[in-house]
Design an enzyme around this catalytic site. Structure first.
Site, PDB file in Angstrom:
ATOM      1  N   ASP A  53     -39.216   8.074 -35.794  1.00 30.20           N
ATOM      2  CA  ASP A  53     -38.277   9.017 -36.412  1.00 30.20           C
ATOM      3  C   ASP A  53     -38.996  10.320 -36.788  1.00 30.20           C
ATOM      4  O   ASP A  53     -38.371  11.249 -37.312  1.00 30.20           O
ATOM      5  CB  ASP A  53     -37.513   8.393 -37.589  1.00 30.20           C
ATOM      6  CG  ASP A  53     -38.424   7.931 -38.713  1.00 30.20           C
ATOM      7  OD1 ASP A  53     -39.658   8.056 -38.592  1.00 30.20           O
ATOM      8  OD2 ASP A  53     -37.879   7.427 -39.729  1.00 30.20           O
ATOM      9  N   ASP A  92     -37.794   3.316 -33.715  1.00 30.90           N
ATOM     10  CA  ASP A  92     -37.757   3.333 -35.176  1.00 30.90           C
ATOM     11  C   ASP A  92     -36.324   3.171 -35.654  1.00 30.90           C
ATOM     12  O   ASP A  92     -35.402   3.754 -35.067  1.00 30.90           O
ATOM     13  CB  ASP A  92     -38.251   4.710 -35.668  1.00 30.90           C
ATOM     14  CG  ASP A  92     -39.481   4.590 -36.549  1.00 30.90           C
ATOM     15  OD1 ASP A  92     -39.742   3.489 -37.053  1.00 30.90           O
ATOM     16  OD2 ASP A  92     -40.176   5.613 -36.701  1.00 30.90           O
ATOM     17  N   LYS A 122     -38.810  -0.823 -35.265  1.00 35.12           N
ATOM     18  CA  LYS A 122     -39.788  -0.695 -36.360  1.00 35.12           C
ATOM     19  C   LYS A 122     -39.050  -0.328 -37.644  1.00 35.12           C
ATOM     20  O   LYS A 122     -38.153   0.524 -37.622  1.00 35.12           O
ATOM     21  CB  LYS A 122     -40.836   0.382 -36.033  1.00 35.12           C
ATOM     22  CG  LYS A 122     -41.843   0.577 -37.168  1.00 35.12           C
ATOM     23  CD  LYS A 122     -43.055   1.380 -36.744  1.00 35.12           C
ATOM     24  CE  LYS A 122     -42.820   2.870 -36.698  1.00 35.12           C
ATOM     25  NZ  LYS A 122     -42.379   3.480 -37.964  1.00 35.12           N
ATOM     26  N   GLU A 124     -39.633   0.471 -41.955  1.00 41.19           N
ATOM     27  CA  GLU A 124     -40.579   0.776 -43.031  1.00 41.19           C
ATOM     28  C   GLU A 124     -40.307  -0.136 -44.232  1.00 41.19           C
ATOM     29  O   GLU A 124     -39.149  -0.306 -44.621  1.00 41.19           O
ATOM     30  CB  GLU A 124     -40.424   2.241 -43.468  1.00 41.19           C
ATOM     31  CG  GLU A 124     -40.832   3.223 -42.391  1.00 41.19           C
ATOM     32  CD  GLU A 124     -40.717   4.674 -42.834  1.00 41.19           C
ATOM     33  OE1 GLU A 124     -40.477   4.934 -44.036  1.00 41.19           O
ATOM     34  OE2 GLU A 124     -40.867   5.559 -41.967  1.00 41.19           O
ATOM     35  N   GLU A 191     -50.141   2.884 -42.215  1.00 41.70           N
ATOM     36  CA  GLU A 191     -50.246   4.349 -42.198  1.00 41.70           C
ATOM     37  C   GLU A 191     -50.932   4.859 -43.459  1.00 41.70           C
ATOM     38  O   GLU A 191     -50.508   4.570 -44.587  1.00 41.70           O
ATOM     39  CB  GLU A 191     -48.849   4.984 -42.057  1.00 41.70           C
ATOM     40  CG  GLU A 191     -48.931   6.509 -42.078  1.00 41.70           C
ATOM     41  CD  GLU A 191     -47.691   7.225 -41.565  1.00 41.70           C
ATOM     42  OE1 GLU A 191     -46.744   6.572 -41.104  1.00 41.70           O
ATOM     43  OE2 GLU A 191     -47.688   8.473 -41.645  1.00 41.70           O
TER      44      GLU A 191
END
Ligand code: KIV
Length: 296
Positions: A53, A92, A122, A124, A191
């Protein structure tokens, strides 16, 4: 239609990720947002392409990833799919496409796979989204986790900064990773966390870690296309510019502009010439018209 893998080239799958970790072979991931870039990434031999994204920032010109919609991700994932034959395609899940409920997340992940051709998604987050990850993986949707600096939470984190530098936060991050692994995630992006912590997590998990700003101790690395190639305005500290494609593109465009202004582009080789007979006929026709105008 996506390209067909060349004979002998087995498509990369989530099982390949696990096998690479067992064999201690690093996994190479890069972001891409369109078909020609995906094709180049595959020709270069990358293992997986992430339609991140980051699309919102590096392609659509937003100042964060928050405005990216599911429709944006569907369109760009489908474009990348058309450029790939072998690499694993991960899409994402954008802001609010998976946080509302596990059912909503499954519906949206299903669209990314069925309509756009993603082979994995994916998400978060850590412990808090583990039930959602479980819902997806039980339904057959491969999930890549993403912890540490999670850009969709930028306003809660107070900026884009390195995470888990203190003991308590580092322990929480380890718990997050364990929860994602237990929920069936096949890999986790780490990250912007300290390299030592990333190495500890990578050694502890059975699934591979994919680092960005997390040091060389991860099982693989991911980089953003525009950072890697010198197309971004600003290079984050964790990124490395492997080429200055921006300079090449600027030079090419300046050359084009100069030739158009000088009248040297297009040259004869880029033009189609009329058959002499047709040209004569055209000229005679115009002379006839001009004569009729004068007489009339
Ligand atoms: O959106 C993205 O490109 C990402 C990578 C930076 C991991 O999440």
């Amino acid at each position: 239609m996506s390209a067909v893998p060349a004979a002998g080239e087995r498509p990369v799958t989530t099982a390949t990720f696990r096998a690479r970790k067992l064999a201690n072979e690093r996994i190479v991931v890069v972001t891409a947002y369109d078909a020609p870039s995906a094709r180049l990434a595959e020709e270069a031999g990358v293992d997986a392409v992430l339609v991140g994204d980051t699309l919102g920032m590096v392609v659509l010109g937003y100042d964060s990833t928050l405005p990216v919609t599911l429709d944006d991700m569907l369109r760009h994932t489908a474009a990348v799919r058309r450029g790939l034959s072998r690499a694993l395609l991960v899409a994402d899940m954008p802001f609010l496409s998976f946080q509302i409920s596990p059912e909503d997340a499954l519906r949206n992940a299903g669209r990314l796979m069925a309509e756009a051709g993603a082979r994995a998604v994916k998400l978060e987050g850590g412990v808090a989204i583990a039930p959602t990850v479980l819902k997806l993986t039980e339904a057959g949707v491969p999930v890549m986790g993403h912890v540490g600096l999670t850009p969709q939470s930028v306003h809660q984190l107070g900026g884009y900064r390195v995470q888990a530098k203190e003991t308590e936060a580092a322990l929480r991050l380890i718990d997050d990773c364990r929860a994602l692994q237990s929920a069936g995630a096949f890999a986790i992006v780490l990250e912007c966390i300290p390299a030592e912590l990333a190495a500890i997590v990578s050694a502890e998990l059975e699934i591979p870690t994919i680092g960005i700003g997390a040091g060389a101790g991860c099982d693989g690395q991911v980089q953003v296309w525009h950072d890697l190639l010198g197309l971004g305005e600003r290079l984050p500290r964790h990124a490395k510019r492997f080429a200055d494609a921006g300079a090449i593109i600027r030079g090419a465009l300046a050359g084009y502009a100069a030739e158009v202004r000088a009248g040297t582009f297009p040259d004869d080789g880029a033009c189609t010439r009329m058959e002499p007979g047709v040209l004569d006929e055209l000229r005679r026709g115009r002379e006839g018209l001009a004569h009729a105008d004068r007489e009339g």
